[in-house]
Design an enzyme around this catalytic site. Structure first.
Site, PDB file in Angstrom:
ATOM      1  N   GLU A 205     -11.308  -1.782   4.117  1.00  0.00           N
ATOM      2  CA  GLU A 205     -10.230  -2.210   5.001  1.00  0.00           C
ATOM      3  C   GLU A 205     -10.803  -2.526   6.379  1.00  0.00           C
ATOM      4  OE1 GLU A 205      -5.920  -0.496   6.565  1.00  0.00           O
ATOM      5  OE2 GLU A 205      -7.409   0.880   5.781  1.00  0.00           O
TER       6      GLU A 205
ATOM      7  N   GLU B 288      -8.103   8.232  17.548  1.00  0.00           N
ATOM      8  CA  GLU B 288      -8.589   9.608  17.670  1.00  0.00           C
ATOM      9  C   GLU B 288      -9.404   9.999  16.438  1.00  0.00           C
ATOM     10  OE1 GLU B 288      -5.471   8.663  18.326  1.00  0.00           O
ATOM     11  OE2 GLU B 288      -5.316   9.040  20.476  1.00  0.00           O
TER      12      GLU B 288
ATOM     13  N   GLN C 148       0.816  -1.207   0.000  1.00  0.00           N
ATOM     14  CA  GLN C 148       0.000   0.000   0.000  1.00  0.00           C
ATOM     15  C   GLN C 148       0.852   1.261   0.000  1.00  0.00           C
ATOM     16  OE1 GLN C 148      -2.000   0.761   3.738  1.00  0.00           O
ATOM     17  NE2 GLN C 148      -3.811   1.555   2.715  1.00  0.00           N
TER      18      GLN C 148
ATOM     19  N   TYR D 129      -0.098   4.745   0.628  1.00  0.00           N
ATOM     20  CA  TYR D 129      -1.013   5.822   1.032  1.00  0.00           C
ATOM     21  C   TYR D 129      -0.270   6.920   1.810  1.00  0.00           C
ATOM     22  CZ  TYR D 129      -5.737   4.139  -0.213  1.00  0.00           C
ATOM     23  OH  TYR D 129      -6.882   3.802  -0.878  1.00  0.00           O
TER      24      TYR D 129
END
Lengths: 347, 378, 347, 378
Positions: free
Chosen positions: D244, D365, D126, D128
């Site tokens: 995901e 968070e 990945q 990202y």
């Protein structure tokens, strides 16, 4: 798996919610609370008319033959409305006990009366009472709605007795009444025998599951009201719900609520399980999750309402008190946590 | 570094202890020890008892008639009073308006008001919060318009503690609505007997009447009742909030309640439950730590003027500890604590009432903002 | 009361801090950690030159005659620098034990060597060893720096022995080394007798207080570094330290740190108290406060650093590991909480 | 309402259980059960074993060669695999890029890539996060400039998990630097063997090499490797992040580790300590509740497309529970768990490594922001 309620269940839920919204508003409830008895026979009749007193009674005895799931839906609504009538004791636990532990004659006589709202029965654990020559002695303290009964049932030594104690009734901070019941060589009439302890444990578990549903009803309402308050209350030029620390607190409250809801459903599902250990394990787990949620949601709802949360005028402070009481009822969080640990280790 | 009190301080502690034990009426003591609310007369009686001893101006310097104690002495005094069950000092006069008058009041105001506070001849209350102005105090809307020798006051205050007993109220009022919020505020002293003032009780969740709403409708206040300068009130208000935080940790009261908790829990057999005993121990330990933290802050204050942002640490931990003790006290007695009629213990009502500690006096959320911004610089 | 350190103490603190800053940087430390022994004799000599190995040794034996307060200041600095040398065992606990439990001859021989950096002594609790005909048997697992000794002392049955075990040395995740020590009919030489158990308990308490100071030094550095990271790391167009939820987390970390600092000082003050119960009560309280703080600060420092907190490259992840280890050392939080509860109830 | 699985579902569970127990090599199982990292070969072996059974496309619909399971079947499959100690499925291919290609890829892309994912012939990773773009992913800076039939890619990605094994990387790249951050992003598939790509290991705090930084220096990517439309990559990226979060609660793994915790703690005598036993019980109870919550979310998903914001609840509680179990496992064995050489248990290293759970995959968070804003409407 199926997490949806059926149409019949939804209709029941609607009926009860409409009743609370229309006939059991906060002011009405507070007026009832201010009376000496602290609950209303008129409301009890109305509940009989609604059919909810017949919920836990089988059809052959004039009931509807429903179970813990439907009771849960009713308790959700009564929780949010902070019902002060002895529904849990008189319409949930007592019929559950009678169905399992009383003689056929006794059932035939009393269950229809309960379903019709003509009699309120309170069931008691006789463990702390002595039974000598057919007479009960001892004192039971802080029995919920202990004075509201037309008939008292005592489960003792694998048999069921009816007996009439002296009582001292008093109001509690959460708006409910309780009583100290005094048995002093009080004549006890045997009304059932055999498997009484098991029946009492199951009835108590059905009551605990119903209590959990009451708590979820209150917490649902509390989280919604607090969210709404955060959207409307302005400070520093914006709704206080824009402050991230308060957003995260609300998220934590929602986490507690959803975990509590899950366990309330599981408790309703398992509270009649014939496997004792599994039944008690799930009920204790439910009480722990719900107790923790009660505490967290109650405290933070008041905190986030600020001063307003401290006033008697807002329903949120009354939800706070009832949630606090629920955490201490039917065994507190610590005791259920320890029971779970023991059962889980044995499993 | 020496974490022990000096011999002089220990002697002072003995003096306070002997005095409190000799002079505090047993009836008052019993009420305090069981979380009951006191009457006005009981508060006044205790303040006058202190005054007779020369201790009426607790926390005041000698020049204004106070005993002129060091921070350590003040701490010892409050701890000994709390331990034996003396009433909390009514802070609105002694610890709020008095320091403001000493710092910013005219000599005439100081002479007029301070002696009567010390002698408990006049009871003060606070006019800060408004329904729309809580944490965001500077947004307050109560208006005072100058009209010759008077201000005309209109508006509403709330969360006014024990105002039903008060002779005077100190008020934040808006005198310049055009200025930035903080710049248009003035600080007024208002006689509660002035026409146009209405006091309405607010009943709190424990069923008690401890706070009020107050309405002002064309209330005439003489201009000599202005403290300091017009539109400078925000400065005085912040000064007052700083002073309010002296003894904010409430160590003395917390220690007394911890002793009570161990007694109540022991009698109920709850200390045999390892989980409950561990929770009690955890709070007792946190309190032990906070006592040292409090003394550190006091010691640092010796050199500076007034409590700094460290007071926010004391406020948060102190209220958390007091709330935990109240909760454990309630849990130790279970649902029995929820009896409304049980005025002899009030453990349930006390738990409910103590929820205010983390809300009032600057909510704990506001205190964390202060810590993050003032101490950590975030 | 007086919360200030005197000039002598401040000078000591400055010296040690300067040493760490100048001669014991993160890279130096990691290079030492990568060696087979996992610590450096050269550093040990440098510590001797600084005088800090003589801290806990009285002047007549070539020491400085300082106590737990000064040791605390040194441990603060060594904590922040993540010193991997056996300072706590060899320069704090061992001399404290020897001063209290060894014969005058033994003291005269060994204390000057320790002060000069010429000998490292490790002290061991003999409770789990057997002593038969002057020979020790048994295995002690995971003894901190157990292989770093020139001499091993065993406190057993109110006497002090020296003995030389077989050992198996290994590195730990926190950068320190430990060893399993095997005594197998190992000859033991008596080097002191009488009040040994008390002496051992006090020496262990002095060590615990020093460990608390090490933790405070690390937490101080961790809170400062995390605050700094929040000020510099930008996301969503601003430093992440502007987000209120993170601000409040930092405030909570500071609360833990300040409470831990208070208890570290109190522990240094009371660890030599002759009142056993009071000494143990304060030490257990200190370990609980510091253990809770270690856990909260370590976990949240990593969390607030995000991915960066997970990397081996930043010192914050090494502070995390050392704080985690400290919480488990010298008795974990639960065990001290329970000891405190017992002592407090008896008081 | 019925919280029991159906007879068909129970039969399916038996089938999965029998298959896993028969086919999973014991060596791999032992490594999983003791928190050891697996080699690439071990991962590939397990994926190929599943593929032979026709279960290579876990979570995929039948039209793309998947088994076409219901959410309940998927849940049962993952639970049974976890319970017996099967490797986690490598999600970058199966659960991330594959659903994106199914929804937005061209038929040619689907035919080129999907079968090789299922057969474990190609390993994906990945691209990202970037050093300056973590929670604020849309601020990413890696540039792709169109040059005839290619994009030229320059920039840096980080927190790339197991990229050292990868044949392909799917990347978010900026194709329009002038547009608003979200509008100028495209989704590219890049062959890891292309010149100009450098992979640098990041060693994490448990000493392991699980993540990497990847540099792109004038990397030529054929335009046919663009997924969907240019500058629409943010839409696909969000779709992927939603997917995901399937099985994000990790119930199966948590249940397995809970069993391990009770075994380890029991053997160490720690369950005789009432405080430790209570902490274990609390986590076991939270897990029981989360399992129901997870099933509720699954059941609600049946009617909708992809997981909604409720997945954030599962992420937070699921990671908290897994982290608590890892912590209790470590504490049960104390400092012995901190031995670096103890590869047979790795309880200390595992605790350290599991701290990533609340950071990666959208920090907890960020999940709370989502709950507050998307579910509560704050």
């Amino acid at each position: 798996m199926d997490f949806d309620f059926n149409e019949e269940q939804r209709a029941l839920e609607d009926t009860v919610r409409r009743f609370v919204a229309k006939d059991y508003g906060f002011d009405t409830r507070n007026a009832i609370r201010a009376t000496p008895a602290g609950w209303s026979r008129n409301v009890w009749s109305a509940l009989a008319d609604l059919g909810v007193l017949a919920l836990n009674i089988d059809e052959e005895h004039g009931g509807l033959g429903y179970g813990p799931q439907e009771t849960g839906l009713v308790m959700n609504a009564f929780g949010a409305g902070l019902l002060v009538e002895p529904y849990l004791s008189g319409a949930v636990i007592a019929p559950a006990l009678i169905r399992r532990a009383a003689s056929a004659d006794f059932q035939a006589e009393w269950l229809p009366k309960i379903a019709a709202g003509d009699a309120i029965v309170i069931s008691l654990d006789g463990k702390r009472l002595t039974l000598t020559n057919g007479k009960l002695s001892g004192t039971l303290r802080a029995v919920p709605h202990g004075a509201a009964a037309d008939l008292w049932l005592v489960a003792k030594d694998d048999a069921l007795y009816s007996a009439t104690p002296q009582f001292n009734d008093y109001p509690l901070l959460d708006g409910q009444h309780a009583a100290d019941l005094v048995f002093d060589n009080t004549p006890a009439k045997k009304v059932g025998a055999g498997e009484t302890a098991t029946a009492f444990d199951i009835a108590h578990g059905i009551g605990l599951a119903a209590l959990c549903a009451e708590a979820v009803g209150i917490m649902d309402a509390t989280v919604a009201a607090t969210t709404e308050y955060l959207k409307t209350r302005q400070q520093f030029g914006q709704p206080i719900g824009r402050f991230q620390a308060l957003q995260h607190r609300m998220a934590d409250m929602l986490l507690h609520l959803e975990q509590a809801r899950s366990m309330s459903w599981l408790a309703a599902m398992r509270c009649t399980d014939t496997n004792v250990a599994e039944r008690q394990r799930v009920l204790s787990a439910a009480k722990v999750v719900i107790g923790n949620a009660c505490r967290f949601i109650a405290q933070n709802a008041v905190q986030l309402h600020g001063g307003m949360g401290m006033t008697d005028e807002l329903i949120v402070s009354h939800w706070f008190k009832r949630l606090t009481a629920i955490e201490m009822s039917f065994g507190d969080t610590d005791s259920h946590l320890q029971r779970f640990a023991k059962l889980s280790r044995a499993a | 570094m020496d974490l022990n009190f000096t011999a002089e301080e220990n002697a002072f502690r003995e003096e306070v202890r002997a005095f409190v034990r000799a002079k505090l009426p047993e009836g008052i003591r019993q009420k305090v020890m069981s979380s009951q609310h006191l009457s006005k007369d009981e508060h006044v009686l205790w303040q006058r008892t202190l005054h007779e001893k020369g201790w009426g101006g607790v926390g005041w310097p000698k020049e204004f008639g106070g005993p002129g104690w060091t921070p350590s002495q003040l701490y010892i005094f409050e701890e000994e009073c709390a331990a034996w069950g003396a009433p909390r000092l009514i802070s609105f006069g002694l610890k709020m308006i008095a320091p403001v008058l000493m710092a910013f009041g005219s000599p005439a105001q100081q002479q007029r008001y301070l002696p009567r506070i010390m002698a408990a001849e006049e009871w003060w209350c606070q006019g800060y919060s408004e329904p729309g102005s809580g944490s965001d105090l500077a947004s307050l809307k109560t208006r005072a318009v100058r009209d010759g020798s008077h201000y005309i006051v209109n508006g509403q205050k709330t969360w006014n503690t024990l105002g039903q007993y008060a002779d005077w109220i100190f008020c934040l009022v808006r005198t310049d609505p055009e200025a930035k919020p903080q710049r248009g505020i003035s600080f007024l002293l208002i006689d509660m007997k002035t026409p146009g003032i209405t006091v309405r009780p607010i009943i709190t969740l424990d069923g008690a009447h401890e706070v009020n709403e107050i309405w002002f409708e064309d209330v005439k206040v003489p201009v000599e009742n202005l403290v300091g300068e017009e539109n400078k009130g925000w400065t005085y208000a912040k000064f007052l909030l700083g002073h309010e935080r002296t003894n904010i940790a409430g160590i003395g009261i917390a220690k007394r309640e911890m002793t009570r908790l161990k007694r109540v829990a022991g009698a109920a057999g709850k200390l045999d439950d390892p989980l409950f005993a561990a929770r009690v121990a955890q709070v007792e330990i946190d309190l032990m730590a906070l006592e040292i933290t409090n003394l550190r802050v006091l010691s640092a204050e010796g050199s500076k003027k007034g409590p700094g942002p460290e007071a926010s640490i004391l406020k948060i931990k102190g209220t958390e500890i007091q709330q935990s003790i109240a909760e454990l006290l309630m849990q130790a007695s279970g649902m029995a604590s929820f009896q409304i009629a049980d005025t002899a213990n009030r453990l349930g009502a006390n738990y409910c009432n103590q929820r205010k500690l983390s809300i009032f006096g600057g909510s704990n959320e506001i205190q964390k903002n202060i810590i993050a911004q003032m101490i950590l610089g975030l």
